[in-house]
Design a protein around this motif. Structure first.
Motif, mmCIF file in Angstrom:
data_model
loop_
_atom_site.group_PDB
_atom_site.id
_atom_site.type_symbol
_atom_site.label_atom_id
_atom_site.label_comp_id
_atom_site.label_asym_id
_atom_site.label_seq_id
_atom_site.Cartn_x
_atom_site.Cartn_y
_atom_site.Cartn_z
ATOM 1 N N ASP A 106 0.827 -1.196 0.000
ATOM 2 C CA ASP A 106 0.000 0.000 0.000
ATOM 3 C C ASP A 106 0.861 1.245 0.000
ATOM 4 O O ASP A 106 0.548 2.243 0.647
ATOM 5 N N SER A 107 1.963 1.182 -0.721
ATOM 6 C CA SER A 107 2.927 2.273 -0.707
ATOM 7 C C SER A 107 2.383 3.508 -1.400
ATOM 8 O O SER A 107 1.497 3.443 -2.233
ATOM 9 N N ASP A 108 2.946 4.633 -1.039
ATOM 10 C CA ASP A 108 2.610 5.907 -1.644
ATOM 11 C C ASP A 108 3.920 6.574 -2.052
ATOM 12 O O ASP A 108 4.798 6.747 -1.199
ATOM 13 N N PRO A 109 4.122 6.930 -3.327
ATOM 14 C CA PRO A 109 3.114 6.916 -4.393
ATOM 15 C C PRO A 109 2.850 5.515 -4.931
ATOM 16 O O PRO A 109 3.651 4.612 -4.730
ATOM 17 N N PRO A 110 1.728 5.342 -5.653
ATOM 18 C CA PRO A 110 1.407 4.034 -6.223
ATOM 19 C C PRO A 110 2.482 3.584 -7.205
ATOM 20 O O PRO A 110 3.200 4.394 -7.770
ATOM 21 N N PHE A 111 2.575 2.290 -7.413
ATOM 22 C CA PHE A 111 3.577 1.751 -8.321
ATOM 23 C C PHE A 111 2.912 1.132 -9.540
ATOM 24 O O PHE A 111 1.683 0.972 -9.585
ATOM 25 N N ALA A 112 3.715 0.818 -10.533
ATOM 26 C CA ALA A 112 3.209 0.208 -11.758
ATOM 27 C C ALA A 112 3.880 -1.134 -11.977
ATOM 28 O O ALA A 112 4.976 -1.383 -11.477
ATOM 29 N N ALA A 113 3.206 -1.996 -12.708
ATOM 30 C CA ALA A 113 3.771 -3.297 -13.046
ATOM 31 C C ALA A 113 4.822 -3.118 -14.134
ATOM 32 O O ALA A 113 4.532 -2.560 -15.197
ATOM 33 N N GLU A 114 6.035 -3.571 -13.862
ATOM 34 C CA GLU A 114 7.111 -3.535 -14.850
ATOM 35 C C GLU A 114 7.882 -4.848 -14.781
ATOM 36 O O GLU A 114 8.339 -5.244 -13.709
ATOM 37 N N PHE A 115 8.017 -5.512 -15.913
ATOM 38 C CA PHE A 115 8.759 -6.769 -15.933
ATOM 39 C C PHE A 115 9.163 -7.105 -17.367
ATOM 40 O O PHE A 115 8.550 -6.649 -18.340
ATOM 41 N N GLU A 116 10.196 -7.894 -17.475
ATOM 42 C CA GLU A 116 10.616 -8.499 -18.745
ATOM 43 C C GLU A 116 11.074 -9.907 -18.417
ATOM 44 O O GLU A 116 12.206 -10.125 -17.977
ATOM 45 N N LEU A 117 10.172 -10.856 -18.626
ATOM 46 C CA LEU A 117 10.395 -12.226 -18.203
ATOM 47 C C LEU A 117 9.969 -13.195 -19.307
ATOM 48 O O LEU A 117 9.325 -12.798 -20.279
ATOM 49 N N THR A 118 10.303 -14.449 -19.128
ATOM 50 C CA THR A 118 9.990 -15.473 -20.114
ATOM 51 C C THR A 118 8.765 -16.262 -19.685
ATOM 52 O O THR A 118 8.692 -16.729 -18.542
ATOM 53 N N ASP A 119 7.800 -16.405 -20.593
ATOM 54 C CA ASP A 119 6.583 -17.118 -20.212
ATOM 55 C C ASP A 119 6.756 -18.628 -20.356
ATOM 56 O O ASP A 119 7.807 -19.119 -20.780
ATOM 57 N N HIS A 120 5.695 -19.363 -19.982
ATOM 58 C CA HIS A 120 5.806 -20.824 -19.954
ATOM 59 C C HIS A 120 5.817 -21.454 -21.345
ATOM 60 O O HIS A 120 5.943 -22.666 -21.472
ATOM 61 N N ARG A 121 5.725 -20.609 -22.372
ATOM 62 C CA ARG A 121 5.873 -21.099 -23.753
ATOM 63 C C ARG A 121 7.218 -20.686 -24.349
ATOM 64 O O ARG A 121 7.473 -20.925 -25.531
ATOM 65 N N GLY A 122 8.048 -20.016 -23.548
ATOM 66 C CA GLY A 122 9.368 -19.618 -24.009
ATOM 67 C C GLY A 122 9.439 -18.249 -24.654
ATOM 68 O O GLY A 122 10.485 -17.869 -25.182
ATOM 69 N N MET A 123 8.349 -17.475 -24.585
ATOM 70 C CA MET A 123 8.315 -16.144 -25.182
ATOM 71 C C MET A 123 8.637 -15.077 -24.137
ATOM 72 O O MET A 123 8.184 -15.174 -22.983
ATOM 73 N N VAL A 124 9.411 -14.079 -24.535
ATOM 74 C CA VAL A 124 9.701 -12.959 -23.635
ATOM 75 C C VAL A 124 8.483 -12.059 -23.562
ATOM 76 O O VAL A 124 7.909 -11.685 -24.594
ATOM 77 N N ARG A 125 8.080 -11.717 -22.344
ATOM 78 C CA ARG A 125 6.884 -10.903 -22.117
ATOM 79 C C ARG A 125 7.230 -9.690 -21.263
ATOM 80 O O ARG A 125 8.060 -9.765 -20.359
ATOM 81 N N THR A 126 6.547 -8.587 -21.552
ATOM 82 C CA THR A 126 6.620 -7.390 -20.704
ATOM 83 C C THR A 126 5.200 -6.953 -20.399
ATOM 84 O O THR A 126 4.227 -7.474 -20.983
ATOM 85 N N GLU A 127 5.068 -5.971 -19.526
ATOM 86 C CA GLU A 127 3.741 -5.448 -19.192
ATOM 87 C C GLU A 127 3.039 -4.863 -20.410
ATOM 88 O O GLU A 127 1.793 -4.835 -20.481
#
Length: 200
Positions: free
Chosen positions: A38-59
């Motif tokens: 519940d931090s202030d200021p609010p945060f945003a989702a940010e990521f660069e990861l590999t999904d379970h099909r082997g594809m790189v995903r970001t928000e």
């Protein structure tokens, strides 16, 4: 070995198992208290990861959709499967609106949770759920962005000799990837669904 001694050993093992289960639940609650959800200021989702099909995903891949994000690991004995089951119930309850929501499971145990492992694990709960993994460095960076807490805990009886303590909250992000809400472990699908329906 006598039957009496064997029974005593079984009771001791059962006692240790019960203590480990209670400890895991308490640890999950304590770990979640150590995060800035519940931090202030609010945060945003940010990521660069590999999904379970082997594809790189970001928000950015999920722009325009709400994201339900949970951090956990496939060897988790209780908190993770329970929460993912609630997420699956939420997705089913959304009906036609389910296309507007993307459930995401991010592992905090990349050593064991490879894309291949996640490909076997996440579909057990909901076919729409995307499992994400990466290098230990990528997972650490993602955990700081959200933010969440996790820690490796040595435990001889666990697979590979360790388990994980981690934040047990379920996160909701809006279509612009901004933090919208979170629910602690144990929140029922009906409550999450009611909140989502008001928003989408």
């Amino acid at each position: 070995m006598s039957l009496t001694l064997f029974r005593k050993i079984l009771w001791v093992l059962a006692g240790f198992a019960a203590l480990a289960f209670v400890w895991h639940l308490l640890w999950a609650d304590r770990a979640s208290d150590r995060t800035g959800i519940d931090s202030d200021p609010p945060f945003a989702a940010e990521f660069e990861l590999t999904d379970h099909r082997g594809m790189v995903r970001t928000e950015d891949d999920f722009a325009g959709r709400w994201m339900l994000v949970f951090f956990g690991f496939s060897n988790c004995p209780d908190v993770c499967p329970t929460t993912l089951s609630e997420v699956a119930a939420v997705m089913e309850g959304l009906g036609d609106d389910a296309a507007r929501v993307q459930p995401i499971f991010i592992t905090i145990d990349p050593e064991r949770d490879t894309p291949e492992v996640l490909a076997q694990y996440v579909p057990l709960f909901d076919a729409a759920t995307i499992g994400l993994t990466g290098t230990p460095g990528q997972i650490a960076e993602t955990s700081e962005t959200f933010p969440i807490f996790y820690e490796r805990i040595e435990e001889a009886a666990a697979p590979n000799g360790y388990t994980m303590g981690h934040t047990s909250h379920l996160f909701l992000f809006d279509p612009e990837a901004g933090f919208a809400n979170s629910w602690p472990y144990g929140t029922r699908a009906e409550e999450i669904l009611a909140d989502l329906r008001k928003r989408i």
